[in-house]
Write an enzyme that holds these catalytic residues in place. Structure first.
Site, PDB file in Angstrom:
ATOM      1  N   GLU A 231       0.785  -0.856  -0.202  1.00  0.00           N
ATOM      2  CA  GLU A 231      -0.555  -0.019  -0.088  1.00  0.00           C
ATOM      3  C   GLU A 231       0.597   0.716   0.001  1.00  0.00           C
ATOM      4  O   GLU A 231       1.565   1.386   1.264  1.00  0.00           O
ATOM      5  CB  GLU A 231      -0.789   0.333   1.374  1.00  0.00           C
ATOM      6  CG  GLU A 231      -1.597  -0.885   1.385  1.00  0.00           C
ATOM      7  CD  GLU A 231      -2.822  -1.164   0.356  1.00  0.00           C
ATOM      8  OE1 GLU A 231      -2.401  -0.220  -0.285  1.00  0.00           O
ATOM      9  OE2 GLU A 231      -3.853  -1.976   0.684  1.00  0.00           O
ATOM     10  N   CYS A 265      -2.317   9.630   2.277  1.00  0.00           N
ATOM     11  CA  CYS A 265      -1.956   8.835   0.972  1.00  0.00           C
ATOM     12  C   CYS A 265      -2.688   8.571  -0.107  1.00  0.00           C
ATOM     13  O   CYS A 265      -2.645   9.353  -1.219  1.00  0.00           O
ATOM     14  CB  CYS A 265      -2.142   7.377   1.233  1.00  0.00           C
ATOM     15  SG  CYS A 265      -3.304   6.466   2.613  1.00  0.00           S
TER      16      CYS A 265
HETATM   17  P1  NAD Z   1       8.356   4.606   4.461  1.00  0.00           P
HETATM   18  O1  NAD Z   1       8.198   4.484   3.221  1.00  0.00           O
HETATM   19  O2  NAD Z   1       9.783   5.777   4.596  1.00  0.00           O
HETATM   20  O3  NAD Z   1       7.861   4.229   5.321  1.00  0.00           O
HETATM   21  C1  NAD Z   1       7.263   3.439   6.210  1.00  0.00           C
HETATM   22  C2  NAD Z   1       7.612   2.163   6.454  1.00  0.00           C
HETATM   23  O4  NAD Z   1       8.524   1.592   6.104  1.00  0.00           O
HETATM   24  C3  NAD Z   1       8.329   2.441   7.898  1.00  0.00           C
HETATM   25  O5  NAD Z   1       8.103   1.613   9.440  1.00  0.00           O
HETATM   26  C4  NAD Z   1       9.855   2.777   7.767  1.00  0.00           C
HETATM   27  O6  NAD Z   1      11.027   2.686   8.825  1.00  0.00           O
HETATM   28  C5  NAD Z   1       9.823   1.308   6.274  1.00  0.00           C
HETATM   29  N1  NAD Z   1      10.763   0.863   5.735  1.00  0.00           N
HETATM   30  C6  NAD Z   1      10.740   1.783   4.840  1.00  0.00           C
HETATM   31  N2  NAD Z   1      12.692   0.806   3.935  1.00  0.00           N
HETATM   32  C7  NAD Z   1      12.563  -0.648   4.160  1.00  0.00           C
HETATM   33  C8  NAD Z   1      12.970  -1.025   3.967  1.00  0.00           C
HETATM   34  N3  NAD Z   1      13.796  -1.544   3.205  1.00  0.00           N
HETATM   35  N4  NAD Z   1      13.644  -1.908   4.830  1.00  0.00           N
HETATM   36  C9  NAD Z   1      12.142  -1.668   6.017  1.00  0.00           C
HETATM   37  N5  NAD Z   1      11.536  -1.005   6.838  1.00  0.00           N
HETATM   38  C10 NAD Z   1      11.228  -0.540   5.514  1.00  0.00           C
HETATM   39  O7  NAD Z   1       7.157   5.945   4.126  1.00  0.00           O
HETATM   40  P2  NAD Z   1       6.952   7.197   4.979  1.00  0.00           P
HETATM   41  O8  NAD Z   1       7.118   8.526   4.860  1.00  0.00           O
HETATM   42  O9  NAD Z   1       6.419   6.782   6.356  1.00  0.00           O
HETATM   43  O10 NAD Z   1       4.728   7.261   4.873  1.00  0.00           O
HETATM   44  C11 NAD Z   1       4.882   8.306   4.321  1.00  0.00           C
HETATM   45  C12 NAD Z   1       4.346   7.358   3.316  1.00  0.00           C
HETATM   46  O11 NAD Z   1       3.324   5.853   2.497  1.00  0.00           O
HETATM   47  C13 NAD Z   1       3.416   7.923   1.604  1.00  0.00           C
HETATM   48  O12 NAD Z   1       4.168   7.635   0.331  1.00  0.00           O
HETATM   49  C14 NAD Z   1       2.446   7.559   1.765  1.00  0.00           C
HETATM   50  O13 NAD Z   1       1.389   7.699   0.539  1.00  0.00           O
HETATM   51  C15 NAD Z   1       2.218   6.032   2.171  1.00  0.00           C
HETATM   52  N6  NAD Z   1       1.125   5.752   2.652  1.00  0.00           N
HETATM   53  C16 NAD Z   1       0.849   4.308   1.729  1.00  0.00           C
HETATM   54  C17 NAD Z   1      -1.584   4.500   2.274  1.00  0.00           C
HETATM   55  C18 NAD Z   1      -1.586   3.408   1.421  1.00  0.00           C
HETATM   56  O14 NAD Z   1      -2.466   2.525   2.311  1.00  0.00           O
HETATM   57  N7  NAD Z   1      -1.565   3.153   0.156  1.00  0.00           N
HETATM   58  C19 NAD Z   1      -1.236   4.771   3.161  1.00  0.00           C
HETATM   59  C20 NAD Z   1      -0.668   5.680   4.686  1.00  0.00           C
HETATM   60  C21 NAD Z   1       0.889   6.284   3.744  1.00  0.00           C
END
Ligand code: NAD
Length: 461
Positions: A231, A265
């Site tokens: 997501e 999102c």
């Molecule tokens: P992010 O990708 O930086 O982090 C999200 C999670 O992923 C965190 O827990 C982070 O530590 C983890 N993560 C990132 N890279 C990783 C890796 N290589 N290995 C393991 N874990 C990893 O995102 P963010 O900035 O925290 O959140 C914002 C983003 O999330 C926006 O792009 C938003 O649109 C999206 N989002 C999508 C939805 C949806 O349902 N489609 C919902 C909410 C947020």
């Protein structure tokens, strides 16, 4: 940063508490516990599991004051909005408690093979969830409630800035009667998550987060041949075809964009307005933005009726400021707002027009209170603009003529599309995207099918 798990109040940028990474040994024993818990948990009846989900919903409901205060301090959500988030969590746990048995029931398949063919939904095992900070409880509930109801156990790596809220979820579920290891909160590094995904005891991974993280996790899951649900981000189009009351139409669009301080999102990140009402619409947005003052997440309403709250972190606010600057450099007009606080993560609501179509800024996700508007001179142009996105999460089309709106909505390529409502909500409505917004669905009946083995079970006559 050697240990990023921390509570860092975005209002002031002050670090309040830090948390150590889990050691590799403790991670191994947590995985062993989750794996053992699976063997027990999968054997329980749906009714038995439902009882625990219902109890969890009740505790979330009762503990809302603590829960909302925690995230106000962790990521700046006003306790008023936090309250709405807790409502959604309660709804999700109750929804899967009420409907999970039906979603997971055996289905007989008519066949010509002299026997009885049944589709059984069998849980897979330990599932890893990787979660973002923007809805710290809701995002976890969307993933964990159906996975647990299906009979899996889950291990969750939450965002580094949400260490208290993630532990609260584990505590609540254990208090509700879930066995130890059914839900494990992990302060894990990205490398440790990669190790988990490779481990044969882990059977799937679900990420809600950025496109960048999606690519990394999908690669790791692909390499390990594990199922993954992604997501990811979105630049949802919000098309306004006509409006007899332009002020009201602008207010509706604004309310959607400013929700969660623009960090959703499915926020309406690309507002596309027909040219005859465009200027009035934009003018109204500017007036709305100008009326907003800084609010305290723990005391919403204190500074006035219209308040904006800090972004999740100083880093996020600085990144947004940089994105706005690049958009202006590319030719966009910043009409108002866009001011970054000196220390905290406040970023004043901004209104922008004229981001050149096809520029880098046009395709980027602005994850904060930046209202961006484009002008369209025909339905065809509006559709073209709406579909000119690398993402495909949600969207909406607004018109006083429902048939007109439906005609346009039918041609928009996203996982979710709405007519005459910015976004429909509810635990029963599937959620997810296409293109760079990811794959798979959460919520509704589909949400419970993601982490099950849909098994052919055949008994000869
Ligand atoms: P992010 O990708 O930086 O982090 C999200 C999670 O992923 C965190 O827990 C982070 O530590 C983890 N993560 C990132 N890279 C990783 C890796 N290589 N290995 C393991 N874990 C990893 O995102 P963010 O900035 O925290 O959140 C914002 C983003 O999330 C926006 O792009 C938003 O649109 C999206 N989002 C999508 C939805 C949806 O349902 N489609 C919902 C909410 C947020």
């Amino acid at each position: 940063m050697s240990n990023p798990y921390r509570v860092q109040n975005p209002k002031t940028n002050t670090v309040i508490e830090t948390f150590d990474f889990i050691s590799d040994d403790d991670l191994e024993s947590a995985l062993a516990t989750a794996h053992d818990a699976f063997k027990e948990w999968r054997e329980l009846s749906y009714d038995n599991r439902a009882e625990k989900l219902r109890k969890a919903a009740q505790i979330f409901d009762e503990r809302r004051d603590t829960l909302t205060r925690i995230i106000a301090e962790e990521m700046g959500k006003s306790i008023k909005e936090g309250d709405g988030e807790v409502d959604d969590v309660v709804e999700i746990f109750n929804y899967y408690a009420d409907n999970g048995a039906e979603f997971g029931a055996d289905q007989e398949i008519p066949n010509n093979q002299d026997g009885t063919a049944i589709l059984r939904k069998v849980p897979l095992g330990v599932i890893v969830g990787i979660m973002p900070w923007n809805f710290p409880y809701y995002q976890v509930a969307r993933f964990a409630a159906p996975a647990l109801m299906a009979g899996n156990t889950v291990m969750v790596k939450h965002a580094e800035i949400c260490p208290r809220s993630s532990q609260q979820i584990q505590d609540i579920l254990e208090e509700a009667g879930f066995p130890k290891g059914a839900f494990t909160n992990l302060y894990a590094s990205h490398d440790q998550i990669a190790t988990l995904i490779e481990d044969s005891r882990v059977q799937g991974v679900s990420l809600t987060g950025s496109e960048r993280a999606g690519r990394q996790i999908a690669s790791q899951a692909g390499q390990a041949l594990k199922k993954c649900v992604l997501e990811l981000g979105g630049t949802d189009a919000y098309v306004v075809l006509d409006a007899s009351d332009v002020k009201e139409a602008a207010q509706t669009a604004w309310n959607k964009r400013i929700g969660n301080t623009g960090q959703a999102c499915t926020s309406n990140k690309r507002i596309i307005v027909m040219e005859d009402i465009h200027d009035e619409f934009v003018q109204e947005l500017i007036s709305l933005a100008d009326a907003y003052v800084k609010g305290d997440p723990l005391n919403p309403g204190e500074a006035g009726e219209h308040e904006y709250f800090p972004l999740s972190s100083r880093d996020a606010a600085e990144k947004l400021a940089q994105q706005v600057k690049l958009a202006v450099d590319a030719g966009a007009t910043l009409h108002t707002g866009g001011e970054l606080d000196t220390e905290g993560a406040y970023f004043s609501p901004a209104v922008m027009t004229g981001i050149p179509v096809g520029s880098d800024s046009f395709y980027e996700e602005f994850f904060g209170p930046v209202v961006t508007v484009w002008k369209a001179s025909s339905e065809e142009e509006a559709i073209e603009l709406a579909n000119d996105s690398l993402y495909g999460l949600g969207g909406a089309v607004m018109s006083e003529d429902e048939e007109r709106a439906k005609k346009v909505a039918n041609r928009i390529d996203t996982g979710m599309i709405h007519v005459n409502i910015p976004q429909a909500r509810g635990a029963e409505l599937p959620f997810g995207g296409v293109k760079n917004s990811g794959m798979g669905r959460e919520l509704g009946p589909l949400g419970m099918d993601e982490f099950v083995n849909v098994q052919r079970y055949f008994v000869a006559d």
